[in-house]
Design a protein around this motif. Sequence first.
Motif, PDB file in Angstrom:
ATOM      1  N   PHE A 298       0.828  -1.310  -0.007  1.00  0.00           N
ATOM      2  CA  PHE A 298       0.045  -0.022  -0.066  1.00  0.00           C
ATOM      3  C   PHE A 298       0.953   1.255   0.106  1.00  0.00           C
ATOM      4  O   PHE A 298       0.412   2.288  -0.434  1.00  0.00           O
ATOM      5  CB  PHE A 298      -0.746   0.073   1.085  1.00  0.00           C
ATOM      6  CG  PHE A 298      -1.842  -1.190   1.184  1.00  0.00           C
ATOM      7  CD1 PHE A 298      -2.926  -1.052  -0.004  1.00  0.00           C
ATOM      8  CD2 PHE A 298      -1.914  -2.228   1.856  1.00  0.00           C
ATOM      9  CE1 PHE A 298      -3.733  -2.089  -0.047  1.00  0.00           C
ATOM     10  CE2 PHE A 298      -2.978  -3.077   1.591  1.00  0.00           C
ATOM     11  CZ  PHE A 298      -4.000  -3.150   0.621  1.00  0.00           C
ATOM     12  N   ARG A 299       2.018   1.040   0.514  1.00  0.00           N
ATOM     13  CA  ARG A 299       3.045   2.298   0.510  1.00  0.00           C
ATOM     14  C   ARG A 299       3.364   2.691  -0.867  1.00  0.00           C
ATOM     15  O   ARG A 299       3.351   3.856  -1.350  1.00  0.00           O
ATOM     16  CB  ARG A 299       4.103   2.132   1.463  1.00  0.00           C
ATOM     17  CG  ARG A 299       3.815   2.245   2.895  1.00  0.00           C
ATOM     18  CD  ARG A 299       4.935   1.760   3.854  1.00  0.00           C
ATOM     19  NE  ARG A 299       4.698   1.871   5.217  1.00  0.00           N
ATOM     20  CZ  ARG A 299       4.950   1.463   5.897  1.00  0.00           C
ATOM     21  NH1 ARG A 299       5.983   0.354   5.815  1.00  0.00           N
ATOM     22  NH2 ARG A 299       4.819   1.518   7.378  1.00  0.00           N
TER      23      ARG A 299
ATOM     24  N   ALA B 185       0.677   4.418  -2.956  1.00  0.00           N
ATOM     25  CA  ALA B 185       0.366   5.857  -2.690  1.00  0.00           C
ATOM     26  C   ALA B 185       0.487   6.715  -3.918  1.00  0.00           C
ATOM     27  O   ALA B 185       1.297   6.659  -4.813  1.00  0.00           O
ATOM     28  CB  ALA B 185       1.208   6.497  -1.556  1.00  0.00           C
TER      29      ALA B 185
ATOM     30  N   SER C  75      -0.817   7.123   2.144  1.00  0.00           N
ATOM     31  CA  SER C  75      -0.702   5.985   3.154  1.00  0.00           C
ATOM     32  C   SER C  75      -0.866   6.511   4.423  1.00  0.00           C
ATOM     33  O   SER C  75      -0.460   7.800   4.989  1.00  0.00           O
ATOM     34  CB  SER C  75       0.741   5.480   2.839  1.00  0.00           C
ATOM     35  OG  SER C  75       1.316   4.560   3.703  1.00  0.00           O
TER      36      SER C  75
ATOM     37  N   ALA D  87      -4.443   3.130   5.031  1.00  0.00           N
ATOM     38  CA  ALA D  87      -4.469   4.237   3.980  1.00  0.00           C
ATOM     39  C   ALA D  87      -5.998   4.851   3.887  1.00  0.00           C
ATOM     40  O   ALA D  87      -6.890   4.186   4.469  1.00  0.00           O
ATOM     41  CB  ALA D  87      -4.275   3.517   2.580  1.00  0.00           C
TER      42      ALA D  87
END
Length: 203
Positions: free
Chosen positions: A15-16, A19, A47, A73
């Motif tokens: 998920f980072r 972003a 994030s 997130a």
Amino acid sequence: MSEGILTVMDAIEFFRKSAGTWRSQRTTHHLAFRQAEKGFSEIEVTSLDADDPRVIEICQMHEVDPSLAAGGAYVTWAGEMAWDKDDENHKGSTVFAIVPDPENPRKGKMLRERGYAEIMPVAGQFEMDEDDALILITEYETMSSIERFWFVGSDVRMRTSAVKRFGGFNTSTFCTEIRVNPNVETGSESTPENSQFYSAFGW
């Protein structure tokens, strides 16, 4: 692994790397009608660290110890589908938290303040497969979904999903997503109106 393909160690890193702002082209197959519907959406992912108040709030909402969360997130989305009626829209936002399994950070729970198939708090199960793709399984009261997300490059992402409705109206979807302004980091948190969009993340 070819140049430009990402190696993802766990879900929060996935998920980072997600972003930013993405433009998604999607094709949804309505299996009961044997017809396909095209559409698009724009998604923005911000994030969140594990100590972000929004991540803590989601954990508390699900009665999960916030110290177990790895982060999360904030996601907003806006899109259109070919069969939309005049009063239909696909806009919304949500916050989610990642709670890894203590024994294996590549699987665990994904907590959300609202689902996409049903507008209520929901917890799904996630795991990373051998190709570093993210698999998400969500059970709702009236349907279930399984989705697979993966990178084919730093700025290109794919998604497949299958939604099984208990009334028999099943769909499958394929999306290709391109990062917008890949060299510009974003912290935008615009909040569109709420509506249903059948993806775990609005993607």
